[in-house]
Design a protein around this motif. Structure first.
Motif, mmCIF file in Angstrom:
data_model
loop_
_atom_site.group_PDB
_atom_site.id
_atom_site.type_symbol
_atom_site.label_atom_id
_atom_site.label_comp_id
_atom_site.label_asym_id
_atom_site.label_seq_id
_atom_site.Cartn_x
_atom_site.Cartn_y
_atom_site.Cartn_z
ATOM 1 N N UNK A 50 0.673 -1.059 0.044
ATOM 2 C CA UNK A 50 -0.071 -0.265 -0.264
ATOM 3 C C UNK A 50 1.129 1.450 -0.473
ATOM 4 N N UNK A 51 1.670 1.246 0.663
ATOM 5 C CA UNK A 51 2.784 2.326 1.078
ATOM 6 C C UNK A 51 3.573 2.301 -0.845
ATOM 7 N N UNK A 52 3.373 1.934 -1.745
ATOM 8 C CA UNK A 52 4.190 1.824 -3.436
ATOM 9 C C UNK A 52 2.703 2.194 -4.050
ATOM 10 N N UNK A 53 1.477 1.734 -3.638
ATOM 11 C CA UNK A 53 0.520 2.825 -4.150
ATOM 12 C C UNK A 53 0.454 3.855 -3.610
ATOM 13 N N UNK A 54 1.094 4.625 -2.110
ATOM 14 C CA UNK A 54 0.483 5.370 -1.860
ATOM 15 C C UNK A 54 1.550 6.588 -2.992
ATOM 16 N N UNK A 55 2.998 5.758 -3.086
ATOM 17 C CA UNK A 55 4.223 6.118 -3.805
ATOM 18 C C UNK A 55 3.471 7.161 -5.184
ATOM 19 N N UNK A 56 3.015 5.457 -5.993
ATOM 20 C CA UNK A 56 2.551 6.173 -7.290
ATOM 21 C C UNK A 56 2.074 7.650 -7.500
ATOM 22 N N UNK A 57 0.475 7.798 -6.732
ATOM 23 C CA UNK A 57 0.157 8.492 -6.276
ATOM 24 C C UNK A 57 0.584 10.099 -6.069
ATOM 25 N N UNK A 58 1.800 10.138 -5.391
ATOM 26 C CA UNK A 58 2.651 10.975 -4.782
ATOM 27 C C UNK A 58 3.136 11.115 -6.215
ATOM 28 N N UNK A 59 4.396 10.440 -6.909
ATOM 29 C CA UNK A 59 4.371 11.008 -8.072
ATOM 30 C C UNK A 59 3.812 10.914 -9.699
ATOM 31 N N UNK A 60 2.440 11.252 -9.127
ATOM 32 C CA UNK A 60 1.601 11.160 -10.457
ATOM 33 C C UNK A 60 1.435 10.298 -11.305
ATOM 34 N N UNK A 61 1.584 8.891 -10.610
ATOM 35 C CA UNK A 61 1.328 7.721 -11.388
ATOM 36 C C UNK A 61 0.191 6.982 -11.612
ATOM 37 N N UNK A 62 -0.715 7.061 -12.731
ATOM 38 C CA UNK A 62 -2.482 6.166 -11.931
ATOM 39 C C UNK A 62 -1.910 5.024 -11.312
ATOM 40 N N UNK A 63 -2.320 4.669 -10.934
ATOM 41 C CA UNK A 63 -2.333 3.065 -10.636
ATOM 42 C C UNK A 63 -3.235 1.879 -11.704
ATOM 43 N N UNK A 64 -2.280 1.219 -12.051
ATOM 44 C CA UNK A 64 -3.786 0.581 -13.356
ATOM 45 C C UNK A 64 -4.739 -0.424 -12.788
ATOM 46 N N UNK A 65 -5.373 -0.792 -12.931
ATOM 47 C CA UNK A 65 -6.289 -2.121 -12.668
ATOM 48 C C UNK A 65 -5.562 -3.190 -11.612
ATOM 49 N N UNK A 66 -4.769 -3.051 -12.890
ATOM 50 C CA UNK A 66 -3.989 -4.810 -11.878
ATOM 51 C C UNK A 66 -2.759 -4.071 -10.278
ATOM 52 N N UNK A 67 -2.998 -3.138 -10.215
ATOM 53 C CA UNK A 67 -2.869 -3.177 -8.852
ATOM 54 C C UNK A 67 -3.439 -2.887 -8.228
ATOM 55 N N UNK A 68 -4.473 -2.559 -8.112
ATOM 56 C CA UNK A 68 -6.250 -1.950 -7.551
ATOM 57 C C UNK A 68 -6.289 -4.088 -6.982
ATOM 58 N N UNK A 69 -6.678 -5.209 -9.201
ATOM 59 C CA UNK A 69 -6.388 -5.988 -7.972
ATOM 60 C C UNK A 69 -5.820 -6.954 -6.971
ATOM 61 N N UNK A 70 -4.325 -7.291 -6.666
ATOM 62 C CA UNK A 70 -3.906 -7.267 -6.552
ATOM 63 C C UNK A 70 -3.723 -7.550 -4.841
ATOM 64 N N UNK A 71 -3.825 -5.593 -4.798
ATOM 65 C CA UNK A 71 -4.159 -5.327 -2.894
ATOM 66 C C UNK A 71 -5.347 -5.229 -3.030
ATOM 67 N N UNK A 72 -6.327 -5.934 -3.509
ATOM 68 C CA UNK A 72 -7.531 -5.575 -2.725
ATOM 69 C C UNK A 72 -7.656 -7.758 -2.361
ATOM 70 N N UNK A 73 -7.130 -8.015 -3.334
ATOM 71 C CA UNK A 73 -7.304 -9.799 -3.455
ATOM 72 C C UNK A 73 -6.589 -10.247 -2.419
ATOM 73 N N UNK A 74 -5.358 -9.589 -1.904
ATOM 74 C CA UNK A 74 -4.750 -9.326 -0.789
ATOM 75 C C UNK A 74 -5.004 -9.615 0.211
ATOM 76 N N UNK A 75 -5.821 -8.170 0.118
ATOM 77 C CA UNK A 75 -6.330 -7.955 2.132
ATOM 78 C C UNK A 75 -8.142 -8.817 2.290
ATOM 79 N N UNK A 76 -8.035 -9.087 0.977
ATOM 80 C CA UNK A 76 -9.234 -10.694 0.778
ATOM 81 C C UNK A 76 -8.963 -11.530 1.482
ATOM 82 N N UNK A 77 -7.759 -12.355 0.991
ATOM 83 C CA UNK A 77 -7.398 -13.257 1.806
ATOM 84 C C UNK A 77 -7.009 -13.315 2.859
#
Length: 334
Positions: free
Chosen positions: A266-293
């Motif tokens: 999640x810190x890497x995801x936040x870094x993407x926001x800070x660097x003005x890089x829009x996370x892809x659908x793949x990034x969200x899928x990976x994180x949501x899956x891990x949170x679920x598991x």
């Protein structure tokens, strides 16, 4: 006058004067023959250059030296006739002429251009057997050819030899070797230490890893589970002014999640926001899956909502909260 024509690249005039001189009984020195052969090859008249070499051998008082042969060999190699160039080298040796690294370098260059870089290894051994020390160009040409034709592991061997001698490949070649080793490490069980060693040497020699080299190093380390090293290189990459690509961030997020480090991901995801890089659908899928598991359904729900707010609709959805009878109090409240 003949030399003046050659220096001015007026090959036809030089050849006419050369023929006139021989008709009048004047025999040019070997160095003139050498310049003529090089001149003919430079304008694509390789066949005439080889014929001139043969004529010198048969009809001239002056004898060719290794540079005479090398000029013709280089011309042949440049037009894809390396085997004929090799025959000329053998002819020179049988004539009692000792070859030098320059002659072998012409063959290295020819073999590498023709996609036969692996044959350079036998040439290198031949040089050692004949007590001819390869120079920097010998190694650099062979290394470049091996990398060009994706013979990465052989290229590493040549690089290691160069390092032991004290020869330093150029920045571009070293970056290319590091990237090649990264790609190989993704599909073969080669030592990750070799990959890191070459990457480290780029910096030790005062060079700068290219953005592509950084990305592949992060990918290679993440795939092997070396997350701390991958994160360290990400930090270095950003500090050196190279913005990582989405794929690089995704690789880190996936690697951290595979280690159960979803909060670091999640810190890497936040870094993407800070660097003005829009996370892809793949990034969200990976994180949501891990949170679920991990049973962190509310975190998965919050992240899913944030993705929707940014206009991204992940395939992976938060897991449903299952409520059992035992979860209710006696008065019916939850």
């Amino acid at each position: 006058m003949l030399l003046c024509f050659l220096k001015a690249h007026k090959i036809e005039k030089a050849m006419n004067l050369f023929r006139a001189m021989r008709e009048r009984g004047f025999e040019p020195k070997t160095r003139i023959f050498n310049r003529l052969i090089v001149g003919l090859c430079s304008v694509g008249r390789v066949e005439e250059a080889v014929e001139l070499l043969s004529e010198i051998n048969q009809n001239s008082c002056e004898k060719p030296d290794i540079y005479t042969y090398t000029g013709a060999m280089d011309g042949l190699c440049k037009v894809g006739r390396s085997d004929e160039a090799r025959e000329l080298l053998e002819e020179a040796i049988h004539s009692g002429i000792k070859p030098n690294p320059i002659a072998y370098n012409a063959l290295f260059n020819g073999y590498c251009k023709e996609g036969r870089a692996l044959e350079g290894f036998s040439l290198l051994q031949e040089m050692f057997d004949r007590e001819i020390e390869p120079d920097f160009i010998s190694y650099a040409t062979l290394l470049h050819g091996l990398l060009k034709w994706n013979e990465i592991e052989m290229g590493l061997q040549i690089y290691d030899r160069m390092s032991r001698i004290g020869f330093k490949p150029c920045e571009r070649t070293l970056n290319k070797l590091a990237r090649g080793l990264c790609r190989v490490s993704l599909c073969k069980e080669i030592s990750l230490g070799d990959v890191e060693r070459v990457f480290r040497s780029i910096r030790e020699l005062g060079y700068v890893p290219s953005p592509h080299t950084y990305c592949l190093m992060i990918h290679s380390l993440s795939t092997r589970g070396e997350m701390e090293k991958a994160l360290s290189i990400l930090t270095e990459m950003i500090e050196n002014g190279h913005p990582p690509k989405r794929m690089t961030y995704n690789t880190l997020i996936k690697g951290l999640c595979s280690k159960g480090r979803v909060d670091d991901a999640m810190d890497v995801l936040k870094l993407m926001f800070e660097r003005e890089t829009s996370p892809s659908k793949a990034a969200y899928n990976i994180l949501i899956r891990e949170f679920n598991q991990s049973g962190r359904v509310f975190d998965a729900s919050r992240l899913y909502a944030k993705a929707l707010k940014r206009g991204v609709v992940p395939h992976q959805q938060p897991a449903e909260i299952l409520v059992k009878e035992t979860d209710f109090c006696e008065d019916g409240t939850f």
